[in-house]
Design a protein around this motif. Structure first.
Motif, PDB file in Angstrom:
ATOM      1  N   SER A 112      -4.041  11.556  -8.970  1.00  0.00           N
ATOM      2  CA  SER A 112      -3.731  11.177 -10.352  1.00  0.00           C
ATOM      3  C   SER A 112      -4.985  10.579 -11.000  1.00  0.00           C
ATOM      4  O   SER A 112      -6.021  10.436 -10.358  1.00  0.00           O
ATOM      5  CB  SER A 112      -2.565  10.186 -10.394  1.00  0.00           C
ATOM      6  N   GLY A 113      -4.875  10.216 -12.256  1.00  0.00           N
ATOM      7  CA  GLY A 113      -6.016   9.680 -12.984  1.00  0.00           C
ATOM      8  C   GLY A 113      -6.753  10.772 -13.732  1.00  0.00           C
ATOM      9  O   GLY A 113      -6.139  11.659 -14.330  1.00  0.00           O
ATOM     10  N   THR A 114      -8.077  10.707 -13.700  1.00  0.00           N
ATOM     11  CA  THR A 114      -8.906  11.683 -14.421  1.00  0.00           C
ATOM     12  C   THR A 114      -9.952  12.272 -13.481  1.00  0.00           C
ATOM     13  O   THR A 114     -10.111  11.823 -12.337  1.00  0.00           O
ATOM     14  CB  THR A 114      -9.627  11.028 -15.616  1.00  0.00           C
ATOM     15  N   ALA A 115     -10.685  13.271 -13.980  1.00  0.00           N
ATOM     16  CA  ALA A 115     -11.717  13.914 -13.179  1.00  0.00           C
ATOM     17  C   ALA A 115     -12.846  12.953 -12.825  1.00  0.00           C
ATOM     18  O   ALA A 115     -13.504  13.091 -11.796  1.00  0.00           O
ATOM     19  CB  ALA A 115     -12.273  15.128 -13.927  1.00  0.00           C
ATOM     20  N   GLN A 116     -13.076  11.957 -13.678  1.00  0.00           N
ATOM     21  CA  GLN A 116     -14.141  10.992 -13.437  1.00  0.00           C
ATOM     22  C   GLN A 116     -13.673   9.761 -12.679  1.00  0.00           C
ATOM     23  O   GLN A 116     -14.482   9.022 -12.120  1.00  0.00           O
ATOM     24  CB  GLN A 116     -14.758  10.562 -14.776  1.00  0.00           C
ATOM     25  N   ASP A 117     -12.360   9.542 -12.654  1.00  0.00           N
ATOM     26  CA  ASP A 117     -11.815   8.342 -12.006  1.00  0.00           C
ATOM     27  C   ASP A 117     -10.444   8.675 -11.428  1.00  0.00           C
ATOM     28  O   ASP A 117      -9.414   8.250 -11.933  1.00  0.00           O
ATOM     29  CB  ASP A 117     -11.719   7.192 -12.997  1.00  0.00           C
ATOM     30  N   ALA A 118     -10.455   9.448 -10.351  1.00  0.00           N
ATOM     31  CA  ALA A 118      -9.206   9.886  -9.731  1.00  0.00           C
ATOM     32  C   ALA A 118      -8.751   8.890  -8.668  1.00  0.00           C
ATOM     33  O   ALA A 118      -9.568   8.219  -8.033  1.00  0.00           O
ATOM     34  CB  ALA A 118      -9.392  11.260  -9.114  1.00  0.00           C
ATOM     35  N   THR A 119      -7.445   8.786  -8.491  1.00  0.00           N
ATOM     36  CA  THR A 119      -6.870   7.940  -7.439  1.00  0.00           C
ATOM     37  C   THR A 119      -6.038   8.815  -6.515  1.00  0.00           C
ATOM     38  O   THR A 119      -5.489   9.854  -6.917  1.00  0.00           O
ATOM     39  CB  THR A 119      -5.988   6.833  -8.036  1.00  0.00           C
ATOM     40  N   TYR A 120      -5.901   8.370  -5.258  1.00  0.00           N
ATOM     41  CA  TYR A 120      -5.279   9.191  -4.224  1.00  0.00           C
ATOM     42  C   TYR A 120      -4.233   8.382  -3.472  1.00  0.00           C
ATOM     43  O   TYR A 120      -4.425   7.190  -3.195  1.00  0.00           O
ATOM     44  CB  TYR A 120      -6.339   9.711  -3.247  1.00  0.00           C
ATOM     45  N   ALA A 121      -3.142   9.061  -3.126  1.00  0.00           N
ATOM     46  CA  ALA A 121      -2.072   8.406  -2.376  1.00  0.00           C
ATOM     47  C   ALA A 121      -1.281   9.459  -1.616  1.00  0.00           C
ATOM     48  O   ALA A 121      -1.149  10.611  -2.063  1.00  0.00           O
ATOM     49  CB  ALA A 121      -1.149   7.629  -3.311  1.00  0.00           C
ATOM     50  N   ILE A 122      -0.780   9.077  -0.457  1.00  0.00           N
ATOM     51  CA  ILE A 122       0.080   9.968   0.317  1.00  0.00           C
ATOM     52  C   ILE A 122       1.485   9.884  -0.260  1.00  0.00           C
ATOM     53  O   ILE A 122       2.056   8.786  -0.372  1.00  0.00           O
ATOM     54  CB  ILE A 122       0.102   9.579   1.810  1.00  0.00           C
ATOM     55  N   LEU A 123       2.050  11.007  -0.640  1.00  0.00           N
ATOM     56  CA  LEU A 123       3.400  11.046  -1.203  1.00  0.00           C
ATOM     57  C   LEU A 123       4.409  11.123  -0.063  1.00  0.00           C
ATOM     58  O   LEU A 123       4.462  12.106   0.682  1.00  0.00           O
ATOM     59  CB  LEU A 123       3.544  12.261  -2.125  1.00  0.00           C
ATOM     60  N   GLY A 124       5.192  10.084   0.084  1.00  0.00           N
ATOM     61  CA  GLY A 124       6.194  10.041   1.142  1.00  0.00           C
ATOM     62  C   GLY A 124       7.531  10.586   0.682  1.00  0.00           C
ATOM     63  O   GLY A 124       7.680  11.145  -0.404  1.00  0.00           O
ATOM     64  N   SER A 125       8.544  10.383   1.524  1.00  0.00           N
ATOM     65  CA  SER A 125       9.880  10.895   1.222  1.00  0.00           C
ATOM     66  C   SER A 125      10.494  10.211   0.008  1.00  0.00           C
ATOM     67  O   SER A 125      11.388  10.747  -0.642  1.00  0.00           O
ATOM     68  CB  SER A 125      10.798  10.716   2.444  1.00  0.00           C
ATOM     69  N   SER A 174      -6.314  20.298  -9.547  1.00  0.00           N
ATOM     70  CA  SER A 174      -5.196  19.696  -8.812  1.00  0.00           C
ATOM     71  C   SER A 174      -4.018  19.536  -9.750  1.00  0.00           C
ATOM     72  O   SER A 174      -4.176  19.233 -10.940  1.00  0.00           O
ATOM     73  CB  SER A 174      -5.601  18.344  -8.209  1.00  0.00           C
ATOM     74  N   VAL A 175      -2.826  19.744  -9.209  1.00  0.00           N
ATOM     75  CA  VAL A 175      -1.597  19.664 -10.003  1.00  0.00           C
ATOM     76  C   VAL A 175      -0.584  18.799  -9.259  1.00  0.00           C
ATOM     77  O   VAL A 175      -0.277  19.054  -8.092  1.00  0.00           O
ATOM     78  CB  VAL A 175      -0.989  21.055 -10.262  1.00  0.00           C
ATOM     79  N   LEU A 176      -0.102  17.767  -9.925  1.00  0.00           N
ATOM     80  CA  LEU A 176       0.964  16.921  -9.399  1.00  0.00           C
ATOM     81  C   LEU A 176       2.084  16.878 -10.422  1.00  0.00           C
ATOM     82  O   LEU A 176       1.892  16.435 -11.556  1.00  0.00           O
ATOM     83  CB  LEU A 176       0.458  15.503  -9.114  1.00  0.00           C
ATOM     84  N   ASN A 177       3.246  17.358 -10.007  1.00  0.00           N
ATOM     85  CA  ASN A 177       4.408  17.395 -10.893  1.00  0.00           C
ATOM     86  C   ASN A 177       5.524  16.576 -10.242  1.00  0.00           C
ATOM     87  O   ASN A 177       6.141  17.001  -9.263  1.00  0.00           O
ATOM     88  CB  ASN A 177       4.868  18.837 -11.105  1.00  0.00           C
ATOM     89  N   ASN A 178       5.753  15.350 -10.773  1.00  0.00           N
ATOM     90  CA  ASN A 178       6.778  14.474 -10.201  1.00  0.00           C
ATOM     91  C   ASN A 178       7.608  13.816 -11.313  1.00  0.00           C
ATOM     92  O   ASN A 178       7.563  14.257 -12.465  1.00  0.00           O
ATOM     93  CB  ASN A 178       6.133  13.418  -9.303  1.00  0.00           C
ATOM     94  N   ASP A 179       8.344  12.771 -10.948  1.00  0.00           N
ATOM     95  CA  ASP A 179       9.215  12.113 -11.928  1.00  0.00           C
ATOM     96  C   ASP A 179       8.432  11.492 -13.077  1.00  0.00           C
ATOM     97  O   ASP A 179       8.980  11.287 -14.173  1.00  0.00           O
ATOM     98  CB  ASP A 179      10.049  11.022 -11.223  1.00  0.00           C
ATOM     99  N   ASP A 225      -6.850   3.747   0.032  1.00  0.00           N
ATOM    100  CA  ASP A 225      -6.852   2.346   0.461  1.00  0.00           C
ATOM    101  C   ASP A 225      -8.157   1.976   1.178  1.00  0.00           C
ATOM    102  O   ASP A 225      -8.164   1.302   2.227  1.00  0.00           O
ATOM    103  CB  ASP A 225      -5.658   2.059   1.395  1.00  0.00           C
ATOM    104  N   GLY A 226      -9.259   2.440   0.638  1.00  0.00           N
ATOM    105  CA  GLY A 226     -10.566   2.099   1.190  1.00  0.00           C
ATOM    106  C   GLY A 226     -11.045   2.987   2.318  1.00  0.00           C
ATOM    107  O   GLY A 226     -12.195   2.882   2.745  1.00  0.00           O
ATOM    108  N   ASP A 227     -10.183   3.881   2.826  1.00  0.00           N
ATOM    109  CA  ASP A 227     -10.574   4.797   3.907  1.00  0.00           C
ATOM    110  C   ASP A 227     -10.966   6.155   3.326  1.00  0.00           C
ATOM    111  O   ASP A 227     -10.201   6.762   2.558  1.00  0.00           O
ATOM    112  CB  ASP A 227      -9.421   4.982   4.902  1.00  0.00           C
ATOM    113  N   LYS A 228     -12.128   6.625   3.701  1.00  0.00           N
ATOM    114  CA  LYS A 228     -12.631   7.891   3.177  1.00  0.00           C
ATOM    115  C   LYS A 228     -11.809   9.067   3.689  1.00  0.00           C
ATOM    116  O   LYS A 228     -11.418   9.106   4.862  1.00  0.00           O
ATOM    117  CB  LYS A 228     -14.097   8.061   3.574  1.00  0.00           C
ATOM    118  N   ILE A 229     -11.546  10.029   2.810  1.00  0.00           N
ATOM    119  CA  ILE A 229     -10.818  11.239   3.194  1.00  0.00           C
ATOM    120  C   ILE A 229     -11.820  12.242   3.758  1.00  0.00           C
ATOM    121  O   ILE A 229     -12.705  12.727   3.053  1.00  0.00           O
ATOM    122  CB  ILE A 229     -10.081  11.850   1.984  1.00  0.00           C
TER     123      ILE A 229
END
Length: 243
Positions: A112-125, A174-179, A225-229
């Protein structure tokens, strides 16, 4: 006098026949020689220059904890390879060329976010999402060593081709389609612009199995959360070579 004229005519006639026979033999030798010359010429110049088309199933390696792939992730590639034989029988060669690849990854890494400032998270159940994926369009430069059982008379042969592929990321999405709605990010700066990896293809005639393993991460600076992907790709499928 008449007798001398008749003898002269007979000699002239037989001389003419002898001359025709000489030219006939010469022409026959020339006809027999040309295919041999042509055969030598073809044998000395033939190359396995080829167009290629590939279809792969894409998987992610070294995934963060909790990340999993959803649905079916595909890859499509195509391009042209220039063959450079290195032995007399032309069963060994180097090849390089230019191609393009489209890779699709369906997973639960929410961007989520923008191309210059994106944020990342694991989507759980607990996260409801209809679609989540990222795609890449790459410009490829393969460099490979080739072994094959080809001859200049047959295009059907066994082959093992392997080498390294260097890729430049021309476009990402990237595409994220959620609530919360739909988030689309193009040309995210966190993706690695330059990718490289090892690949191997083997088979007979047109149909061959193919595998590619990325040696550097897909992401350059993305973190959770500070850990590199540190994810890289493993793509397995089929590749077709067409002369």
């Amino acid at each position: 006098m008449s007798l001398l004229q008749n003898q002269f005519r007979e000699k002239l006639f037989f001389s003419f026949l002898l001359l025709l026979s000489f030219f006939g033999v010469f022409a026959q030798e020339e006809i027999q020689t040309k295919p041999e010359l042509q055969e030598i010429k073809v044998d000395s110049l033939y190359r396995e220059d080829q167009f290629y088309f590939g279809f792969t199933y894409n998987t992610l390696q070294q995934k963060p904890v909790g990340l999993s792939q959803q649905k079916f992730s595909i890859g499509i590639s195509g391009g042209f390879l220039r063959d450079m034989p290195i032995n007399k029988n032309r069963t060994k060669a180097f090849a390089t060329g230019l191609g393009v690849s489209y890779n699709n990854y369906n997973e639960n890494l929410g961007i989520s976010g923008t191309a210059q400032d994106a944020t990342y998270a694991i989507l759980g159940s607990q996260n409801n999402f209809d679609k989540n994926k990222f795609t890449q369009l790459l410009i490829d430069v393969p460099l490979e060593f080739r072994w094959r059982t080809s001859t200049f008379q047959s295009y059907k042969f066994w082959r093992i081709y392997g080498g390294m592929k260097f890729s430049y990321l021309a476009y990402s999405k990237s595409v994220l389609n959620n609530d919360d709605g739909k988030t689309v990010i193009t040309n995210n700066k966190d993706f690695n612009k330059f990718l490289y990896g090892l690949y191997l293809s083997a088979g007979y005639n047109t149909l061959n199995v193919y595998a590619y393993y990325g040696l550097n991460p897909i992401f350059k600076s993305a973190q959770i959360d500070g850990d590199k992907i540190k994810m890289n790709s493993l793509n397995v499928g089929l590749i077709f070579y067409i002369l």
